[in-house]
Scaffold this active site. Sequence first.
Site, short mmCIF file in Angstrom:
data_model
loop_
_atom_site.label_atom_id
_atom_site.label_comp_id
_atom_site.label_asym_id
_atom_site.label_seq_id
_atom_site.Cartn_x
_atom_site.Cartn_y
_atom_site.Cartn_z
N ASP A 54 0.86 -1.19 0.00
CA ASP A 54 0.00 0.00 0.00
C ASP A 54 0.90 1.23 0.00
O ASP A 54 1.75 1.38 0.88
CB ASP A 54 -0.88 -0.04 1.26
N PHE A 74 2.59 4.51 -11.61
CA PHE A 74 1.20 4.51 -12.07
C PHE A 74 0.22 4.34 -10.90
O PHE A 74 -0.99 4.50 -11.08
CB PHE A 74 0.94 3.33 -13.02
N GLY A 75 0.71 3.93 -9.74
CA GLY A 75 -0.19 3.57 -8.64
C GLY A 75 -0.95 4.76 -8.09
O GLY A 75 -0.44 5.88 -8.07
N VAL A 77 -5.13 6.52 -6.93
CA VAL A 77 -6.52 6.72 -7.37
C VAL A 77 -6.48 7.41 -8.74
O VAL A 77 -5.78 8.40 -8.92
CB VAL A 77 -7.27 7.58 -6.33
N ASN A 115 -4.13 14.80 -17.56
CA ASN A 115 -4.71 15.96 -18.24
C ASN A 115 -5.66 16.72 -17.32
O ASN A 115 -5.96 17.89 -17.58
CB ASN A 115 -5.41 15.52 -19.54
N TYR A 139 -9.14 14.97 -7.75
CA TYR A 139 -8.17 14.10 -8.42
C TYR A 139 -7.12 14.94 -9.17
O TYR A 139 -5.91 14.72 -9.02
CB TYR A 139 -8.93 13.16 -9.36
N LYS A 143 -2.94 15.45 -8.56
CA LYS A 143 -1.88 15.32 -9.57
C LYS A 143 -1.04 16.62 -9.63
O LYS A 143 0.17 16.57 -9.83
CB LYS A 143 -2.48 14.99 -10.93
N SER A 168 -5.76 10.16 -22.54
CA SER A 168 -6.61 8.98 -22.36
C SER A 168 -5.87 7.80 -22.97
O SER A 168 -5.78 7.70 -24.19
CB SER A 168 -7.96 9.17 -23.08
P1 NAI Z 1 -6.09 2.17 -12.58
O1 NAI Z 1 -7.05 2.71 -11.58
O2 NAI Z 1 -6.55 1.10 -13.50
O3 NAI Z 1 -4.78 1.66 -11.84
C1 NAI Z 1 -4.26 2.28 -10.68
C2 NAI Z 1 -3.72 1.19 -9.78
O4 NAI Z 1 -3.22 1.81 -8.59
C3 NAI Z 1 -4.78 0.16 -9.36
O5 NAI Z 1 -4.37 -1.16 -9.72
C4 NAI Z 1 -4.86 0.33 -7.86
O6 NAI Z 1 -5.07 -0.89 -7.16
C5 NAI Z 1 -3.52 0.95 -7.52
N1 NAI Z 1 -3.60 1.69 -6.26
C6 NAI Z 1 -4.59 2.54 -5.85
N2 NAI Z 1 -4.36 2.94 -4.61
C7 NAI Z 1 -3.20 2.36 -4.21
C8 NAI Z 1 -2.46 2.38 -3.01
N3 NAI Z 1 -2.86 3.09 -1.94
N4 NAI Z 1 -1.33 1.67 -2.94
C9 NAI Z 1 -0.90 0.94 -4.02
N5 NAI Z 1 -1.57 0.86 -5.18
C10 NAI Z 1 -2.71 1.57 -5.27
O7 NAI Z 1 -5.56 3.42 -13.42
P2 NAI Z 1 -4.82 3.43 -14.83
O8 NAI Z 1 -5.78 3.80 -15.87
O9 NAI Z 1 -4.02 2.20 -14.98
O10 NAI Z 1 -3.85 4.68 -14.63
C11 NAI Z 1 -2.54 4.53 -14.11
C12 NAI Z 1 -2.04 5.89 -13.66
O11 NAI Z 1 -2.05 6.80 -14.76
C13 NAI Z 1 -2.88 6.53 -12.58
O12 NAI Z 1 -2.02 7.21 -11.68
C14 NAI Z 1 -3.75 7.53 -13.31
O13 NAI Z 1 -4.09 8.61 -12.49
C15 NAI Z 1 -2.83 7.94 -14.45
N6 NAI Z 1 -3.58 8.33 -15.63
C16 NAI Z 1 -4.18 7.40 -16.41
C17 NAI Z 1 -4.86 7.77 -17.55
C18 NAI Z 1 -5.47 6.75 -18.47
O14 NAI Z 1 -6.00 7.15 -19.51
N7 NAI Z 1 -5.40 5.47 -18.18
C19 NAI Z 1 -5.00 9.19 -17.92
C20 NAI Z 1 -4.35 10.10 -17.01
C21 NAI Z 1 -3.65 9.67 -15.91
C1 15L Z 2 -7.56 10.18 -16.30
O1 15L Z 2 -6.83 10.87 -15.59
C2 15L Z 2 -8.09 8.89 -15.83
O2 15L Z 2 -7.15 8.21 -15.03
C3 15L Z 2 -8.53 7.97 -16.95
O3 15L Z 2 -9.36 6.98 -16.38
C4 15L Z 2 -9.24 8.69 -18.10
O4 15L Z 2 -10.54 8.98 -17.76
C5 15L Z 2 -8.47 9.92 -18.53
O5 15L Z 2 -8.00 10.73 -17.46
C6 15L Z 2 -9.29 10.85 -19.46
O6 15L Z 2 -9.33 12.04 -19.22
O7 15L Z 2 -9.84 10.33 -20.44
#
Ligand code: NAI
Ligand code: 15L
Length: 267
Positions: A54, A74-75, A77, A115, A139, A143, A168
């Site tokens: 965690d 990447f970890g 919320v 973004n 959120y 960031k 995205s």
């Molecule tokens: P996701 O929500 O699928 O993955 C985030 C991971 O972080 C999850 O597996 C979760 O269990 C873990 N996590 C949450 N709280 C935690 C904690 N306290 N300790 C350890 N692990 C924890 O999100 P996704 O889409 O994979 O995004 C990865 C990163 O990129 C995030 O930081 C997100 O904010 C950022 N991001 C993602 C975008 C996208 O389009 N996928 C767009 C902009 C930013």
């Molecule tokens: C983010 O920051 C989120 O993590 C992702 O789930 C998408 O929604 C992305 O932005 C977006 O703006 O499309």
Amino acid sequence: MTIPSHHTLLMTGAAGGLGQAMRARLKANCEVLRLSDVSPMAPAQAGEEVVQADLADADAVKALVAGCQAIVHFGGVSTEQPWGAILQANIVGLYNLYEAARLHGVKRIVFASSNHVMGFYRQSEVVDALSPPRPDGLYGVSKAFGEDLSRMYFERHGIETACVRIGSCLPEPKDRRMLASWISHDDMHRLITACLTTQVLGHSIIYGTSDNSVSWYDNRLAHHIGYRPKDSSDVFREAVFARTPEPDLKDPAVQFQGGAFVKIGPL
Ligand code: NAI
Ligand code: 15L
């Protein structure tokens, strides 16, 4: 071909959408890929270590970071959530990560910013790395905090960070907004590789998108990173227009870059 740049690379958020997509790709960037998440992950394969932790647990994060040379973070919320969850994962968790990096001498971090740091700019505006932040919710604020925290660790301790304001990152753009914000998984890997390998990274802000014709982001101030996207949302444009309704120009989700994030959440 990707040249390995570090012996042990830590990737947090390994159980999440992006973490799962980058897991196989990032193995080429290192000898050992250490994977971590608070949630269960697939078992370690050759060249991998899997550590459940965690981010809010300072001792666990210190142990996690020991022996790494670089971190892809990447970890946390990843959407608009109640403050308590964001506070623990994205504020306390990020502080724990940078403190652990300082204690263990880690000098380079790729921080998954978003973004949504800039979500209250209009879709008629173009932003760059010097545009003042206009977060669209808690959120986005978390960031923005991460960008400032990493700046301080760079100025005081020389830890280089790429704050990647990811648009995205999905297999395909889901709607018309994402035609501007989309980044392919392969381009995301190219971008991370550029951040890990550029000789001097400094503390840099870069927008994480593919080479989309419609874009709200100007990456001229991040040319030193050497990221060159090869994909584009343009190939999905016709299909996205065909399956999505005409936009209501009075809807804030259509007016602002953050899309629906500007109007969702607990506030
Ligand atoms: P996701 O929500 O699928 O993955 C985030 C991971 O972080 C999850 O597996 C979760 O269990 C873990 N996590 C949450 N709280 C935690 C904690 N306290 N300790 C350890 N692990 C924890 O999100 P996704 O889409 O994979 O995004 C990865 C990163 O990129 C995030 O930081 C997100 O904010 C950022 N991001 C993602 C975008 C996208 O389009 N996928 C767009 C902009 C930013
Ligand atoms: C983010 O920051 C989120 O993590 C992702 O789930 C998408 O929604 C992305 O932005 C977006 O703006 O499309």
